[in-house]
Design an enzyme around this catalytic site. Structure first.
Site, PDB file in Angstrom:
ATOM      1  CD  GLU A 115      -5.597 -50.276 -26.878  1.00  0.00           C
ATOM      2  OE1 GLU A 115      -6.813 -50.439 -26.770  1.00  0.00           O
ATOM      3  OE2 GLU A 115      -5.066 -49.179 -27.133  1.00  0.00           O
ATOM      4  N   PRO A 121     -11.407 -48.252 -17.996  1.00  0.00           N
ATOM      5  CG  PRO A 121     -10.943 -47.584 -20.177  1.00  0.00           C
ATOM      6  CD  PRO A 121     -10.299 -48.113 -18.942  1.00  0.00           C
ATOM      7  CG  ASP A 159     -18.995 -36.377   1.945  1.00  0.00           C
ATOM      8  OD1 ASP A 159     -18.664 -35.250   2.356  1.00  0.00           O
ATOM      9  OD2 ASP A 159     -18.296 -37.390   2.077  1.00  0.00           O
ATOM     10  NE  ARG A 191     -13.470 -36.054   1.454  1.00  0.00           N
ATOM     11  CZ  ARG A 191     -14.782 -36.187   1.678  1.00  0.00           C
ATOM     12  NH1 ARG A 191     -15.409 -37.286   1.340  1.00  0.00           N
ATOM     13  NH2 ARG A 191     -15.462 -35.204   2.256  1.00  0.00           N
TER      14      ARG A 191
END
Ligand code: ADE
Length: 273
Positions: free
Chosen positions: A119, A92, A176, A161
């Site tokens: 963590e 994150p 896209d 993809r």
């Protein structure tokens, strides 16, 4: 492209056998290797974590299993004749994973993923491998998952993809929503298919008109409508040169106006604040 994933939950990566990624593997466009980090532990409990230096909650993944695992995975890949590896570390605290980054990763021959639990991984592991190869620390969004495995699935699907021959139709990427270099990064509007009536709901007439110009304009207006509603930041970031006269009319109907000086379009309430 070769992909290696080192994880304490190899079964979490099962979806890599399914759908588009599964087909890319079956066709040989993707060579995927999933490894159990605990194969590189030697104690009775197969320990991969320990308490953090400096105290605090949670546990930190230990250097030794990661170091041994990555050394072996890298040696195997080099032996198989793979080119330059890049390490992809889902976290994150990474840089945002975007379509642009997906394109960049899709151009590399070999990606090694290190999804962490707890963590995170002792920092020295990333610092060590960063001396030998590019390291991409990536976050898939502003929320905290229980581990990086779901992020590996997200990144892999976005990258797979884009590989030559995987989608079948190279045109499909050009439109896209977040294709790099697109004139304006707009969200795609609604789509419809048969039947023409469902529970009393019809199809916008223009889509049945066969008039390509009007259909393209309608799609563009719907894209502008959706983008202003869900991602106003994308409109504000857009080079205003990307908006033609009709775009400007539509934006104006949606309550947007050019800033004094004319460079950016803003929601009118914001301009007046
Ligand atoms: N691990 C935990 N949360 C994550 C996130 N948002 N992105 C990537 N990896 C993660």
């Amino acid at each position: 492209m070769r992909l290696d994933v080192v994880t304490i939950f190899p079964e979490y990566l099962e979806p890599l056998n399914v759908s588009l990624v599964g087909k890319a593997r079956a066709r040989g466009s993707l060579d995927v290797h999933v490894h159990d980090l605990r194969d590189w532990t030697y104690d009775r409990h197969n320990t991969v974590d320990d308490t953090p230096y400096g105290g605090g909650p949670g546990m930190v993944m230990k250097t030794e299993p990661w170091g041994e695992a990555l050394d072996q995975v890298l040696a195997d890949g080099y032996e198989a004749g793979r080119g330059a590896p890049a390490l992809v570390v889902p976290t994150p605290s990474g840089r945002p994973f975007t379509q642009e980054l997906a394109v960049e990763l899709s151009e590399r021959p070999w990606l090694v993923f290190t999804p962490a639990r707890y963590e995170g991984i002792d920092r020295r592991v990333v610092d060590e491998y960063a001396t030998r190869m590019p390291v991409y620390e990536v976050s898939i969004g502003d929320y905290v998952l229980a581990g990086g495995e779901a992020a590996v699935l997200v990144v892999t699907e976005a990258v797979a993809r884009l590989l030559p021959g995987v989608l079948g139709n190279a045109e499909s990427h050009r439109d896209d929503s977040f294709a790099p270099g697109a004139m304006a990064n707009l969200l795609e509007g609604p789509v419809y298919t048969k039947p023409p009536r469902w529970r009393g709901r019809g199809i916008p007439d223009v889509l049945l008109s066969g008039h390509h110009g009007r259909i393209a304009r309608w799609r563009r207006d719907e894209a502008l409508r959706r983008t202003t509603a869900h991602r106003p930041d994308l409109i504000e970031r857009c080079d205003p040169a990307a908006f033609d006269k009709k775009d400007r009319e539509t934006l104006s109907i949606l309550g947007w106006a050019p800033e004094p000086g004319g460079r950016f379009w803003r929601k009118v309430e914001d301009v007046e604040e």
